[in-house]
Write an enzyme that holds these catalytic residues in place. Structure first.
Site, PDB file in Angstrom:
ATOM      1  CD  GLU A   1      -3.032  -0.813   0.061  1.00  0.00           C
ATOM      2  OE1 GLU A   1      -3.339   0.363  -0.266  1.00  0.00           O
ATOM      3  OE2 GLU A   1      -3.500  -1.813  -0.520  1.00  0.00           O
TER       4      GLU A   1
ATOM      5  CB  SER B   1     -57.668 -20.450  32.955  1.00  0.00           C
ATOM      6  OG  SER B   1     -58.935 -20.667  32.365  1.00  0.00           O
TER       7      SER B   1
END
Length: 818
Positions: free
Chosen positions: A102, A402
């Site tokens: 790079e 319930s």
């Protein structure tokens, strides 16, 4: 001749003057252009973003979640995964790989590479003039690339040929090089750069491609990661293809990195040859990159943290989410890893149903501290971001059936002292226009105490008790228990008495609500985390138990005691029992058996389990007791190492023997009931004990008619056919058969006549001695019936039996609460 020569001299002089003017003009133009360009460049520099070095060095980092023992359990999965590592932990080979490919003059340039930059500028100007649309030529140093990633990333994507951005990059790169060392720049760069997939930075890339840390990368693996910086998407695609086909990847770009490293004397010839000969293979994790390890727990925990950040710091949801996505915080959750793993395995296990789409979810929490230990949002789920059927308040809510009764019917009745555990109602059809539900077995039991109404999960009884307390009271208590009730629910007896909620609920809410019964009447807000710490160690959030009063300690304990009925052999959830550990709970089934529930608690934890389908289909082959059985298995594992104990009864509660048929103080006749089990010991909040005698039981002289049924004896009944029997009274004729009807005092009278010889007298079937009965707290008084009492509140054995006429007393079946 002289004239000619003079003329030529003048001509040459003129030409020379013109040339000078031309040169001067060119210089003026060049200077003007230079000044103009300089001005433009200066303007670009002046508009460059300000440089904050601390922010520049502050890299985004993943947020991690830890379990209740402080061990890593999950990462906050987003599109970018970054794990920062210090340069001291980065192998030199990996550092040199990036530099060689790079920016090979990185160590010596001041932030820009003049030689590469000159060539790049020439080509860039050419591209701009010709309008070829090509990308600008790359001459960026590592420093410039870092500036682009940290400051200009979005602009670089949207406008790749921006000269202004390039100028500002150069300027800022020169500034950065003045304040940061090369090591700082390289470290920040390697932790920032995108390297394919969802990997940002070298550590995330190393784990993604090779399933290992950068510390153990080979030279060739290091070269590959460095090579991915140029075209990360292509590198990821090629690596993925190589992994899937199980072939080595022959990467020219990787070879170029190794060649440059050898060229610049960063590696030896032997190292170069060895690396070139190495086969480049990949080891992608089998784990879905977008799926968290414990999604069902981690995502609700993140949501709770987000909401708490918003409240504490008065920030928007976007800002709070950004803190979690990029600031690398540590979230210490309350999840118990062993309980979570075991629970998931039990939920995933095959179920006794032919339906392939059966789903289930559960929550286990410590209701004392509010710490949630387990959230299982579904079974056999592999897709990331799927339904969480256990913990989201707005995405997957179901009717609790319930299991709501203890919350909106029975505990409000006890807590408001409208009823006691011994209060009796008649299980019989409710007259029109009242809401008249069916019982699960389509039968009616007759007289039922509140305790037995809950044990049998009797629907008619629940509606009658709800009518007794008023639906507004039921709504008020439901909300205190944490239920989210909408306007439809608030006006629906089916919702408030039977749990057919329009809004629905989830296991987290239900588990939290049932914890009230073991926690002295207090509801502790569920906590999914204990603290949140940023990357510097600063505590951003911490949590403590937050309790809300719902019931009195006495009401809560009586409800805790009542809830052992549904898990008894006669109850609907007997399969929940898992050891000697006390278990309390209640089943629930929504309309058409679309949802099956069991919610309950032990002295340690409360838990809720739901079974159903995502499309709300009717469940085949399973019932709520199967849900109770799954609950028992889950809780058995959760209590593996816990000693047996029970919830302590608070002061202010007394026990008293009462009649099952009236709820009042039993008499000789109560005990003489032919069913033989009509007296039991009940718990009462002090001051609510019954003070009247049981007047439902009566003794009568009867005989059998020609059909064998009892009828009241009359003056015509032969004395040897007369029997004295104990019955229960009912002041009306029900419009349906009640199961206790066989024990009701008959109304028909014997009208037979004739001459008979008298047999010996039959001794009445009444105990010859008065049985011992627990005395009431206060001296009982007669309630207007035919029975009289002595000072001990017991039946006077000399009380006459009166059935001269067949009519009955009209005493109410609901005791007065004093």
């Amino acid at each position: 001749m002289d004239k000619k020569g003079t003329s030529q001299k003048k001509k040459k002089k003129a030409e020379k003057h013109v040339f000078k003017k031309l040169i001067f003009t060119i210089l003026i133009i060049a200077l003007t252009i230079s000044v103009a360009i300089g001005g433009v460049v200066l303007a670009m520099i002046k508009t460059a973003p300000s440089l904050n070095i601390n922010e520049f060095l502050k890299l985004d980092e993943i947020t991690v979640l830890l379990d209740d023992s402080g061990k890593l359990m999950d990462e906050y999965v987003i599109s970018q995964r970054r794990i920062n590592v210090p340069i001291s932990d980065v192998p030199v080979n990996l550092q040199e790989a990036f530099i060689s490919i790079e920016d090979f003059r990185f160590a010596t340039h001041p932030g820009i590479d003049i030689k590469r930059l000159a060539g790049s500028i020439f080509n860039d100007i050419k591209i701009k003039i010709t309008g070829s649309g090509q990308s600008l030529q790359g001459a960026s140093t590592i420093t410039q690339q870092l500036v682009k990633y940290r400051i200009f990333l979005e602009d670089s994507i949207e406008n790749r040929t921006s000269i202004k951005r390039k100028v500002q990059e150069i300027y800022l790169s020169l500034q950065i090089e003045k304040v940061l060392t090369k090591s700082q720049i390289l470290e920040t760069y390697m932790n920032t750069i995108f390297l394919g997939g969802n990997a940002h930075g070298i550590e995330a890339a190393s784990q993604q491609y090779f399933n290992k840390s950068v510390k153990t990368l080979t030279l060739k693996q290091s070269a590959f990661i460095a090579s991915a910086a140029q075209n990360p998407s292509v590198s990821y695609s090629m690596a993925t293809k190589s992994f899937e086909t199980k072939t080595a990847f022959d990467s020219n770009r990787t070879k170029a990195v190794l060649t440059n490293m050898y060229k610049y004397n960063k590696i030896s010839k032997a190292q170069f040859d060895s690396a070139m000969a190495e086969k480049l293979t990949f080891s992608f994790s089998k784990k879905n990159a977008n799926k968290m390890n414990y999604e069902f727990f981690s995502r609700p925990a993140l949501l709770q943290v987000t909401n708490d950040l918003m409240k504490k710091y008065k920030i928007s949801q976007k800002e709070a989410s950004s803190m979690l996505m990029y600031d690398g915080v540590n979230i210490y959750t309350t999840m118990n890893r062993n309980m979570q793993n075991t629970s998931q395995s039990l939920i995933d296990a095959p179920m006794n149903s032919s339906q392939a789409n059966i789903q289930a979810s559960c929550v286990i929490m410590d209701y004392h501290t509010g710490e949630v230990k387990t959230i299982i949002g579904g079974r056999n789920v592999t897709v990331p971001g799927s339904y969480n059927r256990a913990a989201y308040d707005d995405k997957f809510l179901r009717a609790p059936g319930s299991s709501i009764k203890p919350l909106t019917v029975y505990s409000p009745a006890i807590d408001t002292k409208t009823a006691t555990a011994s209060t009796v109602i008649e299980d019989s059809p409710i007259p029109s226009p009242g809401y008249n539900p069916n019982n699960d077995d389509y039968k009616y039991k007759g007289y039922l105490t509140l305790r037995d109404s809950l044990m049998y999960s009797d629907n008619v009884a629940a509606v009658k008790f709800e009518n007794m307390i008023g639906i507004k009271t039921g709504v008020s208590y439901g909300e205190k228990f944490g239920l989210n009730l909408d306007s439809v629910d608030a006006n629906s007896p089916a919702a408030m008495a039977l749990g057919q909620l329009n809004s629905g609920t989830n296991p987290l809410t239900m588990a939290d609500a049932y914890g009230v019964f073991g926690n002295s009447g207090n509801r502790t807000t569920p906590r999914l985390y204990t603290k949140v710490v940023d990357r510097t160690g600063k505590v951003l959030l911490d949590t403590k138990p937050v309790a809300t009063h719902v019931l009195s300690p006495q009401s809560a304990y009586i409800m805790y005691d009542l809830l052992k009925g549904p898990v008894s052999p006669l109850g609907t959830g007997s399969n929940a029992i898992f050891s000697n550990m006390p278990v309390r709970g209640k089943t629930g089934t929504s309309s058409n058996s679309k949802d099956l529930w069991f919610v309950g608690l032990t002295p340690y934890y409360s838990a809720a389990v739901w079974i159903g389908t995502d499309k709300a289909d009717e469940i085949v082959g399973l019932n709520s007791n199967d849900t109770a059985q799954l609950w028992g298995k889950l809780m058995k594992e959760a209590h593996t190492s816990l000693p047996v104990k029970d919830v302590d009864m608070p002061s202010g509660i007394s026990s008293l023997s009462v009649s099952k048929d009236s709820g009042n103080i039993p008499t000789d006749l109560t005990i003489a009931d032919p069913r033989g089990d009509r007296v039991y010991s009940e718990l009462f909040i002090d001051g609510t004990q019954p003070t009247t005698l049981d007047s439902i039981h009566v003794a009568a002289k009867v005989t059998r008619d020609s059909s064998g049924n009892y009828v009241l004896a009359s003056e015509y009944t032969p004395i040897w056919k007369i029997e004295t029997k104990v019955f229960i009274k009912r002041d009306h004729v029900p419009n349906a058969h009640l199961e206790d009807s066989a024990f009701v005092l008959p109304t028909a009278v014997d009208n037979s006549s004739g001459s008979f010889s008298a047999p010996s007298v039959v001794t009445p079937n009444i105990p010859s001695t008065t049985p011992e009965i627990t005395p009431p707290v206060t001296t009982p008084k007669p309630n207007g019936g035919n029975n009289t009492t002595n000072d001990g509140g017991q039946l006077n054995p000399n009380t006459p039996i009166n059935n001269t006429y067949p009519n009955q007393n009209n005493d109410t079946t609901t005791p007065k609460i004093n």
